[in-house]
Design an enzyme around this catalytic site. Structure first.
Site, PDB file in Angstrom:
ATOM      1  N   ASP A 101      54.579 -25.898   6.662  1.00  0.00           N
ATOM      2  CA  ASP A 101      55.677 -25.463   7.514  1.00  0.00           C
ATOM      3  C   ASP A 101      55.267 -24.232   8.319  1.00  0.00           C
ATOM      4  OD1 ASP A 101      58.188 -25.393   8.624  1.00  0.00           O
ATOM      5  OD2 ASP A 101      59.211 -24.736   6.817  1.00  0.00           O
ATOM      6  N   LYS A 158      45.342 -21.966  -1.654  1.00  0.00           N
ATOM      7  CA  LYS A 158      45.169 -20.598  -2.133  1.00  0.00           C
ATOM      8  C   LYS A 158      44.616 -20.660  -3.552  1.00  0.00           C
ATOM      9  CE  LYS A 158      45.540 -16.127  -1.507  1.00  0.00           C
ATOM     10  NZ  LYS A 158      44.594 -15.442  -0.609  1.00  0.00           N
ATOM     11  N   TYR A 180      58.589 -25.778  -2.119  1.00  0.00           N
ATOM     12  CA  TYR A 180      59.914 -25.932  -1.530  1.00  0.00           C
ATOM     13  C   TYR A 180      60.897 -26.331  -2.624  1.00  0.00           C
ATOM     14  CZ  TYR A 180      59.636 -25.078   3.436  1.00  0.00           C
ATOM     15  OH  TYR A 180      59.561 -24.461   4.651  1.00  0.00           O
ATOM     16  N   ASP A 235      45.601 -17.653   3.979  1.00  0.00           N
ATOM     17  CA  ASP A 235      45.586 -16.422   4.764  1.00  0.00           C
ATOM     18  C   ASP A 235      44.433 -16.420   5.764  1.00  0.00           C
ATOM     19  OD1 ASP A 235      44.037 -16.413   2.455  1.00  0.00           O
ATOM     20  OD2 ASP A 235      44.145 -14.260   2.163  1.00  0.00           O
ATOM     21  N   ASP A 289      54.289 -24.135  12.599  1.00  0.00           N
ATOM     22  CA  ASP A 289      54.964 -23.256  13.562  1.00  0.00           C
ATOM     23  C   ASP A 289      53.931 -22.424  14.328  1.00  0.00           C
ATOM     24  OD1 ASP A 289      57.408 -24.196  12.819  1.00  0.00           O
ATOM     25  OD2 ASP A 289      58.182 -22.296  12.060  1.00  0.00           O
TER      26      ASP A 289
END
Length: 362
Positions: A249, A192, A139, A225, A253
């Site tokens: 984030d 990742k 971010y 993923d 969601d």
């Protein structure tokens, strides 16, 4: 901060934009009912300007007046902001939520996802928490002390930095393991590291180091993923997910929708000494002012703030008030009082009043 001899908690009210002026007062109503029913310390509410209304009255979405008062408070409720609709000179600045998180070093964004009985959840058995590192990662707006981690050295090249530091990773990992220790004792690190080896690989390695201090907590990990697939297929198998800022984030969601709606997705943003309650959803300008918004996320965020205060100050009354809110929400929804997004007909104010009445009669 409160001491044993203080008689109240001082909490800020920052209404924000869109549906904020509807859902934040709903949370205030329910929190007041809960502390009264629990016999807990009452709340001294401190309204403060923020958002589009503050631009009109103070020339800033986050006025210096607000920033000066917040450190004196025990915590605050932050309504959603609609910074995309601000005048251009204000859109160019860090949005109010990001500025508050960065200024007060609110490093832990805790986002539960739990389905309500009787609601149209995609995965009725989901009950997990996303623990999101809130101050760095990918971010760009909060990963540097000054300026931004996103820049353009030429008109044809754009670069974004991902920042990962040991102190930040250690403290968010400990938040996750402490939380899991009081739940189902299972932490999953989301990363990742197969591609971003020096950054998210660093995150994974340090989480494993901290995990060794909690031998009673099961630890596993998944690539970001693959994690999205596992959540859709078997979210009920997971307990506490810990990850960097952007991944958190996105995942929160997803888990909010899997639980039924972002309208029921609460969160707090916390440091070691202060916390901000903030629903995970946005400002929903399309329904603003129509008394239709689902206030569950904001109400439950208020419950999380009370629980945080109770834990920080060893205040059983605040923790009891938080539990009363959680139970009151479940009971109210189960009884059929729901807003339109959950298949009901209740207005925002009707729903809040019903939860407050349920708590008062418990």
């Amino acid at each position: 901060m409160p001491t044993d001899h203080q008689q109240t908690y001082r909490l800020g009210i920052l209404l924000g934009d869109g549906i904020g002026p509807e859902i934040v007062p709903a949370a205030v109503e329910v929190m007041d009912a809960a502390v009264a029913a629990a016999g807990a310390k009452p709340i001294d509410w401190v309204p403060l300007p923020l958002g589009a209304a503050a631009i009109e009255t103070h020339g800033s979405a986050l006025p210096t007046e607000t920033m000066a008062v917040l450190p004196e408070l025990d915590g605050w409720l932050l309504g959603p902001h609609d910074s995309a609709s601000y005048p251009a000179e204000h859109r160019a600045q860090l949005n109010p939520s990001g500025m508050l998180r960065k200024h007060f070093d609110l490093f832990a964004n805790i986002r539960p996802a739990k389905a309500f009985e009787g609601t149209p959840a995609l995965l009725p058995g989901i009950d997990l928490v996303v623990v999101r590192e809130n101050t760095e990662g990918f971010y760009a707006d909060r990963s540097t002390y000054k300026g931004t981690g996103e820049y353009m050295p030429t008109p044809d090249v754009a670069i974004a930095m991902g920042i990962f530091t040991r102190p930040a990773i250690e403290r968010i990992a400990r938040q996750a393991f402490e939380l899991a220790r009081g739940r189902r004792k299972h932490v999953t690190v989301v990363h990742k590291a197969n591609v971003l080896r020096l950054t998210t690989g660093f995150f994974l390695d340090i989480c494993r180091e901290i995990g060794a201090e909690y031998p009673e907590v099961e630890l596993d990990d998944f690539h970001i993923d693959a994690m999205t697939v596992h959540l859709v297929r078997r979210a009920a198998d997971f307990d506490v997910l810990v990850t960097e800022n952007m991944f958190g984030d996105i995942l929160s969601d997803l888990t909010g929708e899997l639980a039924g709606s972002l309208g029921i997705a609460p969160s707090i943003n916390a440091s070691l000494d202060r916390a901000m309650a903030q629903a995970a959803h946005g400002s929903a300008p399309d329904i603003a002012g129509r008394n239709l918004a689902n206030p569950i996320a904001m109400i439950n965020s208020g419950a999380m703030l009370l629980d945080w205060l109770g834990t920080r100050h060893d205040d059983a009354g605040a923790r009891k008030a938080a539990a009363l809110i959680e139970n009151g929400l479940v009971t109210t929804v189960r009884a059929g009082t729901r807003t339109t997004d959950l298949g009901g007909t209740a207005s925002t104010t009707d729903f809040a009043a019903a939860v407050a009445a349920t708590i008062g009669s418990a």
